[in-house]
Design an enzyme around this catalytic site. Structure first.
Site, PDB file in Angstrom:
ATOM      1  N   ASN A 276       0.833  -1.209   0.000  1.00  0.00           N
ATOM      2  CA  ASN A 276       0.000   0.000   0.000  1.00  0.00           C
ATOM      3  C   ASN A 276       0.866   1.257   0.000  1.00  0.00           C
ATOM      4  O   ASN A 276       1.825   1.349   0.751  1.00  0.00           O
ATOM      5  CB  ASN A 276      -0.873   0.026   1.255  1.00  0.00           C
ATOM      6  CG  ASN A 276      -1.475  -1.317   1.557  1.00  0.00           C
ATOM      7  OD1 ASN A 276      -2.191  -1.859   0.753  1.00  0.00           O
ATOM      8  ND2 ASN A 276      -1.115  -1.885   2.705  1.00  0.00           N
ATOM      9  N   HIS A 308      11.130  -6.142  -1.188  1.00  0.00           N
ATOM     10  CA  HIS A 308      10.131  -6.389  -2.237  1.00  0.00           C
ATOM     11  C   HIS A 308       9.009  -5.341  -2.170  1.00  0.00           C
ATOM     12  O   HIS A 308       8.674  -4.711  -3.176  1.00  0.00           O
ATOM     13  CB  HIS A 308       9.575  -7.807  -2.078  1.00  0.00           C
ATOM     14  CG  HIS A 308       8.507  -8.166  -3.052  1.00  0.00           C
ATOM     15  ND1 HIS A 308       8.760  -8.909  -4.178  1.00  0.00           N
ATOM     16  CD2 HIS A 308       7.178  -7.883  -3.083  1.00  0.00           C
ATOM     17  CE1 HIS A 308       7.631  -9.080  -4.857  1.00  0.00           C
ATOM     18  NE2 HIS A 308       6.658  -8.459  -4.205  1.00  0.00           N
ATOM     19  N   GLU A 309       8.455  -5.171  -0.985  1.00  0.00           N
ATOM     20  CA  GLU A 309       7.334  -4.230  -0.863  1.00  0.00           C
ATOM     21  C   GLU A 309       7.809  -2.815  -1.147  1.00  0.00           C
ATOM     22  O   GLU A 309       7.109  -2.030  -1.784  1.00  0.00           O
ATOM     23  CB  GLU A 309       6.683  -4.310   0.524  1.00  0.00           C
ATOM     24  CG  GLU A 309       6.221  -5.696   0.945  1.00  0.00           C
ATOM     25  CD  GLU A 309       5.379  -6.429  -0.078  1.00  0.00           C
ATOM     26  OE1 GLU A 309       4.677  -5.771  -0.863  1.00  0.00           O
ATOM     27  OE2 GLU A 309       5.431  -7.673  -0.118  1.00  0.00           O
ATOM     28  N   HIS A 312       8.109  -2.140  -4.815  1.00  0.00           N
ATOM     29  CA  HIS A 312       6.818  -1.940  -5.475  1.00  0.00           C
ATOM     30  C   HIS A 312       6.467  -0.455  -5.591  1.00  0.00           C
ATOM     31  O   HIS A 312       5.621  -0.095  -6.414  1.00  0.00           O
ATOM     32  CB  HIS A 312       5.698  -2.625  -4.688  1.00  0.00           C
ATOM     33  CG  HIS A 312       5.408  -4.039  -5.110  1.00  0.00           C
ATOM     34  ND1 HIS A 312       5.300  -4.420  -6.422  1.00  0.00           N
ATOM     35  CD2 HIS A 312       5.150  -5.165  -4.386  1.00  0.00           C
ATOM     36  CE1 HIS A 312       4.998  -5.713  -6.487  1.00  0.00           C
ATOM     37  NE2 HIS A 312       4.913  -6.188  -5.266  1.00  0.00           N
ATOM     38  N   GLU A 331       4.610  -8.043 -10.245  1.00  0.00           N
ATOM     39  CA  GLU A 331       5.145  -9.068  -9.332  1.00  0.00           C
ATOM     40  C   GLU A 331       6.405  -9.740  -9.874  1.00  0.00           C
ATOM     41  O   GLU A 331       7.380  -9.910  -9.151  1.00  0.00           O
ATOM     42  CB  GLU A 331       4.071 -10.105  -8.994  1.00  0.00           C
ATOM     43  CG  GLU A 331       2.889  -9.536  -8.209  1.00  0.00           C
ATOM     44  CD  GLU A 331       3.271  -8.812  -6.927  1.00  0.00           C
ATOM     45  OE1 GLU A 331       4.421  -8.944  -6.471  1.00  0.00           O
ATOM     46  OE2 GLU A 331       2.426  -8.073  -6.379  1.00  0.00           O
TER      47      GLU A 331
HETATM   48  N1  B3K Z   1       0.936  -7.523  -3.745  1.00  0.00           N
HETATM   49  C1  B3K Z   1       0.779  -8.321  -2.563  1.00  0.00           C
HETATM   50  C2  B3K Z   1       0.011  -9.560  -2.780  1.00  0.00           C
HETATM   51  C3  B3K Z   1      -1.440  -9.410  -2.664  1.00  0.00           C
HETATM   52  C4  B3K Z   1      -2.116 -10.750  -2.690  1.00  0.00           C
HETATM   53  C5  B3K Z   1      -3.564 -10.610  -2.706  1.00  0.00           C
HETATM   54  N2  B3K Z   1      -4.256 -11.864  -2.646  1.00  0.00           N
HETATM   55  C6  B3K Z   1       2.085  -8.667  -1.954  1.00  0.00           C
HETATM   56  C7  B3K Z   1       3.253  -8.653  -2.844  1.00  0.00           C
HETATM   57  O1  B3K Z   1       3.383  -9.404  -3.764  1.00  0.00           O
HETATM   58  O2  B3K Z   1       4.076  -7.805  -2.665  1.00  0.00           O
HETATM   59 ZN    ZN Z   2       4.763  -8.193  -4.779  1.00  0.00          ZN
END
Ligand code: B3K
Ligand code: ZN
Length: 897
Positions: A276, A308-309, A312, A331
């Site tokens: 988020n 990783h997050e 994103h 991803e």
């Molecule tokens: N983007 C989220 C994954 C969400 C999964 C929803 N069922 C975590 C990640 O890959 O960073």
């Molecule tokens: Zn991810």
């Protein structure tokens, strides 16, 4: 007003990529107010909406919404009467809307009863959200699709004592008290985002704070929010985050954009973490760490997931996905980015070998099963079922192949073009690949098949050495198996980068490609990109028959078939520079020996010492004695191929023979290399205090690999060593490794101690859920007979909680996916046990229930008795009166093969 019918009653429909349509309406601004109470939450939304250009004026507005109670609905301040709109099972349709308007909507939800952990829900005493992929529609009516980007302002109102911390995306712009009991906070996120990146947190939390200065000199405030008891487990995540922030600046030129970056740790979370915007929400298992409670693998996971997050923020948030079929755009790319980050932070080879392990066992199995799908799926019933190893891990391998084909510099040019061209947009995989083509001037049109064709390609290699001409020819034949979306002969050849080398007596032979084959088979930096179903390359000036070393660094996610002699494999193990190939040679050597044993067992013979070929013992002995090798590599090369990897080599998986053969070889190694292993163990077993760095991790890894072998022998000295390691309680890596060995030991001498140790361990750690989870998984993966009964007992004990996904994964998931000999017990009780749990979870938490089905999806791979037993359970699940979409899709597809 109407209460929408639960999503679980809706008939599952299939969504197709080919049907993608641009949104009819856009949401310029989203203003939300959450009034959080214990028995309900009132959500008010004010949306500034505009009809998209070119959309006819009579097109109705169709919003998504699930499990919502609609309280009021108004357009430009005027309440709509009942005839002006229609509430469907998962939609709200408003018939006549102007081209630009303000939509106001009030809904009620019950986060306290939301066990799906999707949308707004409660984890322990805290309110939190999970909106990806389609969770936002469980909060309010909205255009819940990733290509609708909006500027969010969020106000949270709650009791100030129970929820002193109120968080959402972006910057805090206002806060205050309301009536002495309640308080509020308003957050504004200046970056437009889709609803799946929305987040809200309210709870009694404390933060550990830090700062990071970006490359342009801005100071970013960092806050990691946890429960007070976890304050001593935050440092590693913070250090990892700052490393990741720096790395993304250095390697991709990407700087953080907001002034604040927050992470919140929650106990009940369906997956690892969520990116988020500005407010990452993490499963405690992926953010909390300290040496007392966390293993080395846990430390590595935290570092990788935090990175990783964070990554994103660019690959996912600033540039997001047009639709969920493009999921791998964010991803696959982000997994590639985090893998490279981890490689740079620790040991590059170890990271690669671990990732290849996951690919070749779990992903290859997924690609060969009923849920097989391309990296960009063409259809889905429930998108949550497509957060798969294929989208993530194979998707990352596909990006890695682009990196290999383009080289580091051109790849960076491509990623710069991608980020700047699509900043603030929802993009597609074509956009990404076009940017890479533009950055490099290379044509990637054939390469695109990697995104649209499922199944693991096989590349079989034959060779010919011409001693007179001093030429050596390699011939590659590629094929792809049939998968649900296409038969083998419908599939087009892939472009496959094969990094290779030739080993001669004196080491690497320089690669000189014969002029004639240069047109079709050009070699760039030792990488041959094969493009044809069958293709040869001839090397000249080869003065001896070489040993080919192929797929260096696992340059493509394929099965490479070439029959190496055991002597060749020993050679590669001893002298090859590429760490992956060196490790793989050790795997192939052990695999060959184990396969011979399996064959013998299948013919009804018993195994004897001579069946463990001396070459394997000699190879392992040499590895243990090799002082030049990194200790982590030694540990990896000494580990036998996993049962799952061995199983992948067979069309019909003989669970019992695989288990017996592997165990036999393990015991032989332990007996025949007893002194070497014990020396190595003693040499490495020190009481130095814990530190997390590649060298220290490597030492512990080798030490515990040695201990694992030694404990296969019923020997008092070894038992003492193991118990001493446990009692020293030096760090969780060593303690859990000792405990695992004690629990799995068949030795009569440990029978009582085992129970005492397990009880004492629980006693000590009962208030640390992450350690209790480790305790559960150690018991769940014990290969001794009787484990199923123990696992069933544990599911009934107060320690277990079916509503907590970490507990489910640690006990039920670990048992079903990592304890093949007990899960596949011939009576079928393992399958029945798993199905019982799936049925219990089906409506409570559909996402976790659907994930648990994975081991059953592979039913066709087993012997006919087991096939029958597993199929019965799948049919039993399918016959449940109310099935969630998630479970229905997996069960239905599994039974349709
Ligand atoms: N983007 C989220 C994954 C969400 C999964 C929803 N069922 C975590 C990640 O890959 O960073
Ligand atoms: Zn991810």
């Amino acid at each position: 007003m109407t209460n929408a019918v639960s999503a679980t009653e809706a008939a599952p429909t299939t969504t197709y990529l080919k049907d993608y349509q641009k949104p009819d309406f856009l949401i310029e601004k989203t203003e939300l107010t959450f009034n959080l109470y214990e028995n309900f939450t009132a959500v008010t939304s004010n949306l500034t909406m505009v009809r998209a250009e070119g959309v006819e004026a009579d097109k109705p507005l169709v919003l998504n919404g699930v499990d919502l109670v609609l309280e009021s609905l108004a357009i430009d301040g005027t309440d709509l009467n009942q005839g002006a709109y229609e509430v469907g099972q998962e939609t709200l349709t408003i018939k006549n809307v102007p081209s630009r308007f303000q939509l106001s909507c009030e809904t009620r939800i019950e986060p306290q009863n939301n066990t799906s952990l999707e949308g707004l829900y409660k984890s322990r005493h805290m309110f939190c959200t999970q909106c990806e992929a389609e969770g936002f529609r469980k909060i309010t009516y909205y255009l819940d699709r990733p290509d609708v980007l909006s500027e969010f302002t969020t106000t949270i109102i709650a009791d100030k004592h129970s929820y002193p911390v109120l968080l959402s995306n972006g910057n805090l712009i206002k806060k205050g008290e309301l009536n002495g009991v309640r308080h509020y906070a308003t957050w504004h996120d200046p970056f437009k985002k889709p609803s799946y990146l929305f987040a809200l947190v309210a709870g009694e939390l404390v933060s550990v704070d830090d700062t990071f200065t970006t490359m342009s000199g801005r100071t970013i405030e960092i806050k990691l929010y946890v429960e007070e008891k976890d304050l001593d487990k935050c440092e590693h995540a913070l250090v990892s985050l700052k490393k990741a922030m720096k790395w993304d600046e250095d390697v991709y030129g990407r700087e953080y954009d907001l002034d604040i970056f927050m992470i919140v740790a929650v106990d009940d979370f369906n997956m690892g973490a969520m990116e988020n915007k500005g407010l990452n929400i993490f499963n405690t298992s992926c953010v909390l760490a300290n040496p007392e409670i966390t293993t080395d693998a846990g430390f590595q996971r935290v570092e990788a997931v935090v990175a990783h997050e964070y990554f994103h923020n660019w690959s996912g948030n600033r540039v997001t996905c047009r639709d969920w079929f493009q999921l791998s755009l964010k991803e696959g790319f982000t997994v590639f980015r985090d893998a490279e980050f981890s490689a740079d932070m620790g040991s590059r080879t170890v990271k690669r070998v671990e990732d290849v392990g996951v690919m070749r066992t779990l992903q290859f199995a997924e690609d060969a099963g009923p849920m097989s799908h391309p990296v960009r799926p063409a259809s889905y019933m429930e998108i949550s079922n497509f957060y798969t190893l294929t989208v993530y891990e194979k998707g990352a391998e596909v990006v890695r192949m682009i990196h290999t084909l383009l080289g580091k510099e051109d790849f960076r040019k491509g990623s710069d073009i991608y980020f700047s061209r699509h900043d603030g947009e929802a993009a597609t995989i074509e956009d990404f690949v076009s940017a890479m083509e533009e950055g490099s001037g290379k044509d990637l049109s054939q390469f695109m098949h990697w995104y649209s064709q499922a199944g693991t390609p096989s590349v079989s290699v034959s060779d010919n050495y011409d001693a007179d001409k001093h030429t050596y020819t390699l011939t590659f034949k590629q094929s792809v198996p049939s998968t649900p979306e296409a038969t083998s002969d419908q599939k087009k050849p892939f472009q496959i980068p094969i990094a290779l080398g030739l080993l001669g007596d004196e080491g690497e032979i320089p690669l000189v490609v014969e002029e004639q084959s240069q047109n079709s088979s050009r070699l760039v930096d030792s990488v041959l990109a094969i493009t044809q179903p069958e293709q040869s390359v001839t090397f000249t000036q080869v003065n001896e028959k070489p040993v080919p070393v192929m797929l260096k660094n696992f340059s493509a996610p394929v099965k490479l078939e070439y029959s190496y002699s055991r002597a060749d494999l020993l050679r590669i193990m001893a002298v090859e520079n590429d760490g992956f190939c060196r490790w793989d040679a050790s795997q192939q050597l052990a695999l060959g020996v184990i396969n011979d044993c399996i064959e013998k067992l299948q013919q009804g013979h018993s195994l004897e010492a001579a069946d463990c070929d001396a070459s394997l013992i000699e190879g392992y002995k040499a590895i243990l004695a090799n002082k030049d090798l990194d200790l982590a590599m030694v540990a990896l090369m000494l580990q036998l191929p996993s049962q799952a990897y061995i199983a992948e080599q067979f069309d019909v998986i003989d669970v019992d023979a695989i288990y017996q053969a592997r165990k036999f070889i393990g015991n032989q190694i332990a007996e025949r290399l007893y002194h070497e292993l014990l020396d190595s163990y003693k040499h490495l077993n020190s009481d130095e205090s814990y530190s997390f760095n590649a060298q220290a991790v490597a030492k512990r890894s080798l030490k515990n690999t040695a201990l694992h072998y030694l404990m296969k022998i019923d020997n008092e000295e070894v038992r003492k060593q193991c118990l001493a390691q446990y009692s020293a309680q030096n760090n969780m890596t060593d303690v859990s490794s000792a405990l695992r060995n004690i629990v799995s030991s068949p030795s009569e001498a440990l029978k009582e101690i085992k129970q005492q140790t397990l009880a004492a361990f629980y006693q000590k750690w009962q208030n640390e859920p992450l350690v209790v989870n480790l305790w559960l998984s150690i018991q769940a993966t014990c290969d001794l007979p009787g484990t199923l009964d123990e696992v069933i007992k544990l599911t009934k004990s107060p320690v277990f909680d079916l509503q907590n996904p970490n507990k489910v994964r640690s006990l039920i998931g670990a048992f079903a996916s990592q304890n093949s000999i007990n899960f596949h017990i011939k009576t079928g009780e393992g399958y029945q046990f798993l199905s019982d749990q799936i049925i219990k979870l089906n409506l409570k938490n559909p996402q976790i229930a659907a994930r648990l089905i994975t081991p059953l999806t592979k039913w066709k791979r087993y012997d006919s008795d087991r096939q029958k037993l597993i199929k019965q359970q799948l049919e039993r699940i399918k016959a449940e009166p109310k099935l969630s979409k998630d479970v229905f899709e997996v069960v239905d597809k599994s039974l349709s093969v």
